[in-house]
Design a protein around this motif. Structure first.
Motif, mmCIF file in Angstrom:
data_model
loop_
_atom_site.group_PDB
_atom_site.id
_atom_site.type_symbol
_atom_site.label_atom_id
_atom_site.label_comp_id
_atom_site.label_asym_id
_atom_site.label_seq_id
_atom_site.Cartn_x
_atom_site.Cartn_y
_atom_site.Cartn_z
ATOM 1 N N PRO A 132 0.780 -1.209 -0.059
ATOM 2 C CA PRO A 132 0.028 -0.071 0.032
ATOM 3 C C PRO A 132 0.786 1.304 -0.011
ATOM 4 O O PRO A 132 1.919 1.198 0.340
ATOM 5 N N LYS A 133 0.389 2.486 -0.656
ATOM 6 C CA LYS A 133 1.141 3.561 -0.853
ATOM 7 C C LYS A 133 1.429 4.061 0.770
ATOM 8 O O LYS A 133 2.405 4.698 0.808
ATOM 9 N N GLY A 161 5.158 6.197 4.194
ATOM 10 C CA GLY A 161 5.341 6.265 5.720
ATOM 11 C C GLY A 161 6.405 5.262 6.498
ATOM 12 O O GLY A 161 6.698 5.445 7.681
ATOM 13 N N TRP A 162 6.990 4.199 5.831
ATOM 14 C CA TRP A 162 7.953 3.457 6.511
ATOM 15 C C TRP A 162 8.978 4.199 7.245
ATOM 16 O O TRP A 162 9.360 3.856 8.433
ATOM 17 N N PRO A 163 9.790 5.284 6.728
ATOM 18 C CA PRO A 163 10.767 5.812 7.498
ATOM 19 C C PRO A 163 10.060 6.375 8.880
ATOM 20 O O PRO A 163 11.146 6.550 9.935
ATOM 21 N N VAL A 164 9.013 7.021 9.001
ATOM 22 C CA VAL A 164 8.424 7.454 10.243
ATOM 23 C C VAL A 164 8.317 6.304 11.268
ATOM 24 O O VAL A 164 8.890 6.319 12.367
ATOM 25 N N MET A 185 10.229 -3.216 6.999
ATOM 26 C CA MET A 185 10.893 -4.580 6.432
ATOM 27 C C MET A 185 9.948 -4.648 5.183
ATOM 28 O O MET A 185 10.574 -5.040 4.111
ATOM 29 N N LEU A 186 8.676 -4.860 5.242
ATOM 30 C CA LEU A 186 7.812 -4.944 3.929
ATOM 31 C C LEU A 186 8.170 -4.166 2.997
ATOM 32 O O LEU A 186 8.076 -4.620 1.807
ATOM 33 N N ALA A 187 8.151 -2.800 3.262
ATOM 34 C CA ALA A 187 8.558 -1.710 2.269
ATOM 35 C C ALA A 187 10.029 -2.063 1.658
ATOM 36 O O ALA A 187 9.984 -1.875 0.452
ATOM 37 N N ILE A 188 10.838 -2.372 2.271
ATOM 38 C CA ILE A 188 12.212 -2.737 1.814
ATOM 39 C C ILE A 188 12.376 -3.899 1.058
ATOM 40 O O ILE A 188 12.656 -4.063 -0.006
ATOM 41 N N VAL A 189 11.494 -5.070 1.403
ATOM 42 C CA VAL A 189 11.399 -6.224 0.476
ATOM 43 C C VAL A 189 10.699 -6.034 -0.663
ATOM 44 O O VAL A 189 11.198 -6.345 -1.587
#
Length: 380
Positions: free
Chosen positions: A209-210, A215-218, A254-258
């Motif tokens: 999801p967008k 938002g993962w860095p936050v 982790m999900l965003a990086i994968v």
């Protein structure tokens, strides 16, 4: 096959196993959260790759549930069992203290052994808890992915994640910070489920999801803030919320990086993610994870022969035991694991179709099997 090789995922494996080595060999006081972070990254990767693999098999025109399941389990055994049981054999020979628990480890119940005793004895095999979690996941999850209605898979995956998150609310009620809190399967299903969710969304043409991608860095910054905060005295009001946040906040990053690495990073980050030594470490990461505790024990025993201090956490231990681990894992990969992996060709996920004509009537000659091999040169 579109995803024949996610080369940058090997870089993530390398990072994950480095975090474990840092925690076990270098960091003062163990810094257990660092190693646990590496294990959680392994779980997200496993959930993504295994689920994507099974969905691709399910989409093949010649797919049948029975052959696909048999091939899945056969290929997992070829990849995982030989070095795993070789380690158990070495431990049986070298450590009498470990023998009472070896049956549990051999049955991939290490996590239940340590949870049952609420103690990390024998420490030589304590890292096997995560391998047991993965094997328990492999036992059940393929049945769900291959048999459940396709349109329900995303909802099932979200339900698995929600159940895992809800599981954490049991512990403040029980007022029991036992090892079971971290080692029983529900404690890791959120990480495995997050990887699986990414694969399910990809299969229907979507992605992370967008809000996760942006938002993962936050959430990563919040995780670091919580980790560096004062944990307070034992049994303080902050202990349980802090533990929960440390477990949950890294999942979205982790999900965003994968997701990014499986799509292929570009530019400087992409070049870094394809740095050959990093990829090489990722390929042998399963062996590194398996062997490092045994080689640490041997290193400590050999202290009198080693000119640097390896008896305590620190640079000396990290360099000596870490180097020994890399050497043994590399040899294991080249001469043991990689040759055995070649046997996977006898277990295609989708049976080959017969050629029509004379060759069919004579009972020989088959078209090439649809190659749906997992991207598992390193850990699964």
């Amino acid at each position: 096959m579109a995803n024949a090789r996610d080369i940058q995922l090997d870089a993530l494996r390398a990072i994950a196993v480095t975090l474990v080595l840092y925690s076990h060999l270098l960091a003062a006081g163990g810094s257990s959260f660092v190693g646990h972070l590496g294990v959680r990254l392994f779980f997200v990767l496993s959930g993504f790759l295994i689920t994507r693999l099974l969905l691709e098999a399910r989409d093949a025109s010649l797919f049948e549930v029975g052959p696909a399941l048999r091939s899945f389990y056969a290929r997992r055994m070829i990849r995982i069992f030989p070095p795993y049981f070789a380690v158990l054999g070495l431990v049986w020979l070298a450590s009498e203290q470990s023998r009472p628990s070896l049956a549990w480890h051999a049955l991939y119940l290490s996590n239940f052994w340590y949870a049952r005793h609420n103690d990390w004895t024998p420490w030589l095999l304590c890292h096997f808890w995560s391998l047991s979690i993965e094997e328990q996941f492999y036992l059940v999850w393929p049945l769900i992915v291959l048999l459940a209605p396709r349109k329900r898979l995303e909802a099932i995956t979200i339900a698995v994640i929600a159940f895992s998150l809800a599981y954490r609310f049991y512990w403040p009620i029980a007022a029991n910070p036992a090892l079971a809190r971290d080692l029983l399967p529900p404690a890791s299903m959120d990480a495995l489920g997050c990887g699986a969710l990414l694969a399910v969304r990809r299969a229907r043409g979507a992605d992370a999801p967008k809000w996760m991608r942006l938002g993962w860095p936050v959430l990563a910054a919040m995780f670091l803030f919580v980790v560096w905060s004062d944990p307070g005295p034992a049994n303080s009001a902050w202990e349980w919320p802090r533990w929960t946040l440390v477990q949950v906040l890294p999942l979205v990053p982790m999900l965003a990086i994968v997701a990014a690495c499986s799509n292929g990073l570009r530019g400087p980050l992409g070049r870094l993610a394809e740095f050959p030594p990093l990829l090489a470490l990722g390929r042998i990461s399963y062996g590194v994870y398996l062997y490092h505790s045994i080689l640490l024990a041997l290193t400590v025993r050999a202290q009198s022969w080693i000119p640097v201090d390896v008896s305590e956490q620190g640079p000396g231990r990290f360099i000596v035991a870490g180097t020994a681990t890399l050497v043994v894992a590399s040899l294991s990969w080249v001469f043991f694991e990689k040759p055995l992996n070649g046997l996977k060709r006898y277990f295609p996920y989708v049976a080959p179709s017969r050629r029509r004509g004379a060759s069919e009537t004579r009972g020989f000659g088959t078209a090439p099997a649809l190659d749906l091999r997992p991207t598992d040169r390193g850990r699964p």
